[in-house]
Design a protein around this motif. Structure first.
Motif, PDB file in Angstrom:
ATOM      1  N   SER A 133      39.418  41.660  35.812  1.00  0.00           N
ATOM      2  CA  SER A 133      40.204  41.247  37.277  1.00  0.00           C
ATOM      3  C   SER A 133      39.158  40.570  38.272  1.00  0.00           C
ATOM      4  CB  SER A 133      40.956  42.475  37.556  1.00  0.00           C
ATOM      5  OG  SER A 133      41.550  42.474  38.882  1.00  0.00           O
ATOM      6  N   ASN A 151      46.028  36.535  37.972  1.00  0.00           N
ATOM      7  CA  ASN A 151      44.564  36.943  37.832  1.00  0.00           C
ATOM      8  C   ASN A 151      43.719  36.075  37.092  1.00  0.00           C
ATOM      9  OD1 ASN A 151      42.082  38.785  37.426  1.00  0.00           O
ATOM     10  ND2 ASN A 151      43.673  40.247  38.658  1.00  0.00           N
ATOM     11  N   GLY A 153      41.137  36.927  35.327  1.00  0.00           N
ATOM     12  CA  GLY A 153      40.356  37.879  34.454  1.00  0.00           C
ATOM     13  C   GLY A 153      39.177  38.185  35.020  1.00  0.00           C
ATOM     14  N   ALA A 157      34.907  36.759  37.153  1.00  0.00           N
ATOM     15  CA  ALA A 157      36.152  36.230  37.766  1.00  0.00           C
ATOM     16  C   ALA A 157      36.007  35.086  38.632  1.00  0.00           C
ATOM     17  CB  ALA A 157      36.828  37.501  38.399  1.00  0.00           C
ATOM     18  N   TRP A 386      46.477  43.145  40.455  1.00  0.00           N
ATOM     19  CA  TRP A 386      46.274  44.140  39.499  1.00  0.00           C
ATOM     20  C   TRP A 386      44.757  44.533  39.034  1.00  0.00           C
ATOM     21  CZ3 TRP A 386      50.430  44.568  35.335  1.00  0.00           C
ATOM     22  CH2 TRP A 386      51.750  44.839  35.863  1.00  0.00           C
ATOM     23  N   SER A 388      43.620  45.380  36.182  1.00  0.00           N
ATOM     24  CA  SER A 388      43.891  45.184  34.701  1.00  0.00           C
ATOM     25  C   SER A 388      45.081  44.726  34.246  1.00  0.00           C
ATOM     26  CB  SER A 388      43.130  46.407  33.872  1.00  0.00           C
ATOM     27  OG  SER A 388      44.204  47.327  33.700  1.00  0.00           O
ATOM     28  N   ASN A 391      47.024  47.867  34.385  1.00  0.00           N
ATOM     29  CA  ASN A 391      46.914  48.335  35.759  1.00  0.00           C
ATOM     30  C   ASN A 391      46.914  50.106  35.624  1.00  0.00           C
ATOM     31  OD1 ASN A 391      46.444  47.638  38.438  1.00  0.00           O
ATOM     32  ND2 ASN A 391      48.625  47.921  39.102  1.00  0.00           N
TER      33      ASN A 391
END
Length: 463
Positions: A133, A151, A153, A157, A386, A388, A391
């Motif tokens: 995230s 996101n 990722g 990130a 979030w 992940s 989440n």
């Protein structure tokens, strides 16, 4: 500016040599893109444009004299903030870290500086690099340039966000369960996790690798000879090989290539993801490869065992912090790790055994095939805010089931874009080869990129 930023590393160096573009010209274009996009993208930490422009001017003068200082002289690059640079703090993505300047460059930073690359910024990561995230208690929220509500990722990130947003050609991340490949897949980049130990890393840990994240395979090929040079500090490194990274596309005729569409546990592949990976497999088949469907690598017990072991390890580290420092950790991470207080030693040991079992599963899967294809990410996207894709700190690793096993097995693996979802988000294809067969992964990726064609619709984020 857009055209200039479309240049790959190879063409950029040719332009420097031919004096049609200078490092100063290019660095100025990168800085302009950052200034326009960064307030919305949130990819960078420790961005220092004045220092970068001064270094670019020095490189410009060297190129004018025909005396470049290394293979990447004047080429901008970002490093994930977990990769230490001398004199700069390494916050590890969390407000709980005391900001102490690093006393030395990590191996990758040292090699890049030796060859003249300009490290103009570090890139963000989540707390302790333990999330896929862009959410962090220390850094700004990193967003996916393809859709700012989603996101990128992680845990690399910011590197993914920077690459997709056009902040220069080279971005370096780290990967212990998919942290290069997962964000590369969600942002359309090529992300390469080498055989563990191929790129020296310090501090090291089982499964932890350093790898490039770039818009093209060729850009990653250009940086690999630099970052793979040896460094004594990595006690897990493999013997140095001066591999020829000037690779041609693989001829796949007659190759046996496995296909995994079911990881065995965790999140199932979305229909858009499954369809894109199947279409990619058909391309390999049309070029003469034999596609062999393989069963899952993981069991629920394997994944839960890894979760148990990692929770225990992190909880041990967090107990060393003061209560005040612990209170600054992202609640999701703290909730996840603190559950280890109720875990007994036998369960932790059993968790480690499940990590070893994954290593055997990976070796078995590759026995009899030349390479394996699979999805990278099981889902198309998830909200920017979030922690992940679930989440849920009770289910933190449901999304890493296609990528993480290859860290446990040490195999080289990459993510390369194989299409887009109906909502317009990138989808990643994973290509894996046996240990030490890094060039096989790179040749197959180059072949697939040739068949697929270039991505021409990279997002441009205006201020």
């Amino acid at each position: 500016m857009s055209g200039l930023l479309d240049l790959g590393v190879r063409d950029l160096l040719k332009a420097f040599s031919g004096k049609t573009v200078s490092p100063s010209d290019y660095m100025a274009a990168v800085c302009a893109r950052v200034e326009a996009s960064e307030p919305k993208v949130g990819a960078l930490y420790d961005y220092r444009p004045e220092q970068a422009m001064a270094q670019a001017e020095e490189a410009t003068q060297r190129w004018l004299k025909g005396e470049p200082d290394g293979a990447l002289d004047g080429v901008p690059v970002t490093l994930k903030e977990l990769i230490a640079t001398k004199g700069d703090p390494v916050p590890m993505g969390t407000a709980a870290t005391e900001l102490v300047p690093a006393d030395a460059d990590a191996p990758t930073a040292a090699r890049l500086k030796e060859d003249g690359a300009i490290i103009f910024a570090k890139t963000t990561c989540p707390d302790y690099g333990m999330l896929s995230s862009g959410l962090s208690t220390f850094h700004q929220l990193s967003r996916n340039p393809w859709d700012l509500s989603t996101n990128p990722g992680g845990s690399s990130a910011g590197a993914a966000s920077a690459g997709a947003a056009g902040y220069g050609p080279l971005h370096i991340g780290t990967d212990i369960g998919g942290s290069v490949r997962l964000p590369a897949g969600w942002t359309g980049l090529f992300g390469f996790k080498p055989t563990q130990g191929r790129v020296p890393v310090y501090p090291y840990y089982p499964g932890r690798c350093v790898g490039p994240m770039t818009r093209t395979v060729d850009d990653s090929l250009m940086v690999m000879p630099v970052i793979t040079r040896p460094d004594w500090r990595d006690a897990t490194s493999v013997p140095f090989e001066a591999l020829d990274y000037d690779v041609a596309s693989a001829n796949v005729k007659g190759m046996k290539i496995g296909l995994i569409l079911d990881a065995g546990t965790g999140l199932k592949a979305d229909p858009d993801v499954r369809d894109a990976v199947l279409a990619a497999a058909r391309m390999f088949e049309e070029q003469g490869a034999e596609i062999i469907e393989l069963g899952p690598l993981l069991t629920r017990e394997n994944l839960d065992g890894l979760d148990t072991f990692w929770r225990a390890r992190f909880w041990t580290q967090m107990q060393k912090l003061s209560e005040e420092a612990r209170s600054k950790i992202l609640p999701y991470i703290l909730d996840w790790a603190s559950a280890a207080a109720e875990i007994d030693g036998a369960s932790v040991a059993a968790g480690f055994d499940h990590m070893l079992a994954m290593r055997q599963s990976c070796a078995s899967a590759l026995n009899g095939v030349d390479a394996i294809l699979s999805p990278v990410n099981p889902i198309v996207s998830f909200p920017a805010e979030w922690a992940s894709p679930t989440n849920d700190p009770a289910l933190p690793f449901e999304h890493i089931c296609f990528t993480m096993p290859w860290n446990m097995g040490d195999q080289p693996a990459c993510s390369i874009n194989c299409g887009f979802s109906k909502s317009g988000m990138p989808i990643g294809l994973q290509i894996v080869a046996p240990r030490f067969e890094d060039l096989t992964v790179l040749r197959l990726a180059k072949a697939f990129e040739d068949w697929r064609g270039p991505i021409t619709n990279w997002p441009v984020i205006a201020s």
